[in-house]
Design a protein around this motif. Structure first.
Motif, mmCIF file in Angstrom:
data_model
loop_
_atom_site.group_PDB
_atom_site.id
_atom_site.type_symbol
_atom_site.label_atom_id
_atom_site.label_comp_id
_atom_site.label_asym_id
_atom_site.label_seq_id
_atom_site.Cartn_x
_atom_site.Cartn_y
_atom_site.Cartn_z
ATOM 1 N N UNK A 134 0.828 -1.205 0.000
ATOM 2 C CA UNK A 134 0.000 0.000 0.000
ATOM 3 C C UNK A 134 0.868 1.264 0.000
ATOM 4 N N UNK A 135 1.965 1.224 0.767
ATOM 5 C CA UNK A 135 2.790 2.425 0.919
ATOM 6 C C UNK A 135 3.970 2.521 -0.022
ATOM 7 N N UNK A 136 4.297 1.435 -0.690
ATOM 8 C CA UNK A 136 5.532 1.402 -1.494
ATOM 9 C C UNK A 136 5.433 2.305 -2.730
ATOM 10 N N UNK A 137 6.504 3.076 -3.033
ATOM 11 C CA UNK A 137 6.487 3.894 -4.261
ATOM 12 C C UNK A 137 6.362 3.006 -5.497
ATOM 13 N N UNK A 138 5.692 3.520 -6.525
ATOM 14 C CA UNK A 138 5.544 2.762 -7.772
ATOM 15 C C UNK A 138 6.412 3.415 -8.842
ATOM 16 N N UNK A 139 7.033 2.597 -9.694
ATOM 17 C CA UNK A 139 7.910 3.179 -10.721
ATOM 18 C C UNK A 139 7.135 4.106 -11.660
ATOM 19 N N UNK A 148 -20.237 -0.273 3.636
ATOM 20 C CA UNK A 148 -21.036 -1.114 2.717
ATOM 21 C C UNK A 148 -20.809 -0.667 1.273
ATOM 22 N N UNK A 149 -20.814 0.638 1.079
ATOM 23 C CA UNK A 149 -20.614 1.187 -0.271
ATOM 24 C C UNK A 149 -19.152 1.021 -0.706
ATOM 25 N N UNK A 150 -18.218 1.451 0.149
ATOM 26 C CA UNK A 150 -16.798 1.497 -0.232
ATOM 27 C C UNK A 150 -16.231 0.109 -0.518
ATOM 28 N N UNK A 151 -16.589 -0.872 0.321
ATOM 29 C CA UNK A 151 -16.036 -2.216 0.141
ATOM 30 C C UNK A 151 -16.519 -2.860 -1.152
ATOM 31 N N UNK A 154 -8.425 2.003 0.877
ATOM 32 C CA UNK A 154 -8.915 0.895 1.706
ATOM 33 C C UNK A 154 -8.280 0.962 3.103
ATOM 34 N N UNK A 155 -6.975 1.211 3.147
ATOM 35 C CA UNK A 155 -6.269 1.378 4.431
ATOM 36 C C UNK A 155 -6.945 2.469 5.265
#
Length: 419
Positions: free
Chosen positions: A245-250, A406-409, A356-357
């Protein structure tokens, strides 16, 4: 000099004395000599569901400065972070140092770059490590700023004001990083720092408790049985999932994220004639700021702070509002790089896990009713039985939590983030 206590709360600590405030004002006002006439402590907050990691004291200083030779007063916020076994993680995340660097070395530069008079944060007057880590700020309430309701969440009007300000903040940080690449060194990771996740068992225990409680709650909702299984699986591998979740993406676009963008971390100013109409917002609490995708701040905010009907019907409009402010700010500052709307949509999509976190680790705590959250603090949550009881309560205290989840999940599941 007199120290006065206006509230019936706990007494302020001994070190918040005349010498402390004299040093703070001489430093903050850049004055050779400040005579303190009186310090009046107002009600202190911190813990109690409003602020989890630090003690916050409000004080009014009545003083005379050698420069102006007038009796003046200034309302102050004193934020103290005592490092105990329960809050040792704040030291590991270097939150005091990061916040100090932000206020003294970064904030002013961002406000100069944006160039339209926008304010992103309060003025920081003074910091000290002795006897405990303490930062003194100008109290924004004296200029008419106040908190919105964390229990109700933000309506569209409030969202628009904060997202326009966020667009400007992110834009000016992009320019600053271009002009001074070394600024990134102090803001490499936020609360989801990989080393911290891998080494701090207390954090993982609490995240597991929150995620597992959510999965158990969801399992009781008709039609959500499969989703509950996915949540349990996510929880089984929570450490790796948080790292991811926290890791930088290339190749991602990077901005300075506020890093903790929920309702109590910004304050609103309202129109004089229409007291419910917000006209400005200012951020507080930069201890988790980091350079990363704008998708982190946006997803964290949308999933922790926004009223459900706004989330369902106006999500796209809110993202467009943010983007228009980002683009307009970058163009006005003659930035060499202006991301397209599709770029920003991609950044948000790539960071839905961050949302989500936010929805299981923050939303339930943020929305708790005052009477359910008054005794919550980082210290108190180290008691396993207390933590279990409170986390259970987090998911039932406010109907907004259940309705939003309920909505978000369902939405997260349709996006495939659990697969």
């Amino acid at each position: 000099m007199k120290l006065e206590e206006k509230s019936r709360g706990q007494d302020p600590p001994k070190y918040l004395n005349e010498d402390f405030f004299k040093a703070a004002l001489e430093d903050g006002l850049r004055d050779m000599r400040v005579d303190i006439k009186k310090i009046i402590f107002a009600e202190s907050s911190g813990g109690g569901g409003e602020n989890y990691c630090s003690k916050i004291y409000r004080a009014k200083a009545l003083y005379r400065s050698s420069k102006r030779q007038l009796d003046e007063e200034l309302a102050l916020i004193v934020k103290s972070i005592a490092i105990t076994p329960a809050t040792q993680f704040l030291e590991e995340l270097a939150v005091y140092l990061r916040e100090k660097i932000f206020y003294f070395d970064v904030l002013g530069k961002l406000e100069v770059l944006i160039g339209d008079g926008s304010k992103f944060g309060a003025k920081c007057l003074y910091t000290t490590r002795e006897p405990i880590q303490t930062i003194v700020f100008d109290d924004l309430t004296q200029y008419g700023y106040k908190l919105a309701s964390r229990q109700s969440g933000l309506n569209e009007e409030h969202c628009v004001v904060i997202l326009k300000k966020l667009g400007k903040f992110h834009a000016s940080s992009m320019l600053l990083a271009e002009k001074e690449p070394s600024v990134r060194e102090h803001f490499t990771s936020g609360m989801l720092d990989e080393n911290y996740i891998r080494t701090n068992e207390r954090f993982i225990t609490f995240m597991t408790l929150q995620c597992r409680t959510l999965a158990n709650v969801v399992a009781k909702w008709p039609g959500y049985e499969l989703l509950a299984e996915k949540l349990h699986r996510h929880c089984d591998d929570i450490k790796e999932n948080l790292v991811m979740t926290g890791r930088p993406l290339p190749g991602e676009i990077t901005v300075l994220n506020h890093g903790d963008l929920w309702v109590n971390n910004f304050m609103y100013k309202y129109d004089d004639d229409q007291p419910t109409k917000p006209i400005d917002a200012i951020f507080v609490d930069f201890q988790n700021s980091f350079f990363g995708s704008p998708g982190c701040d946006i997803n964290f905010f949308l999933n922790s702070s926004v009223q459900l009907d706004v989330l369902i019907h106006r999500r796209e409009f809110l993202i467009q509002t943010y983007y228009a402010s980002l683009r307009e700010s970058l163009e006005r500052m003659h930035s060499t790089f202006v991301p397209s709307y599709a770029d920003i949509q991609q950044e948000i999509r790539a960071r839905e896990l961050y949302g989500f976190f936010s929805s299981y680790a923050f939303l339930p705590m943020v929305t708790m009713k005052k009477e359910d959250s008054y005794d919550i603090s980082i210290e108190a949550l180290t008691d396993q039985d207390f933590a279990k009881k409170k986390v259970q309560l987090m998911f039932s205290s406010n109907p907004r939590t259940t309705d939003t989840l309920r909505y978000a999940l369902r939405r997260f599941d349709e996006l495939g983030i659990f697969d």
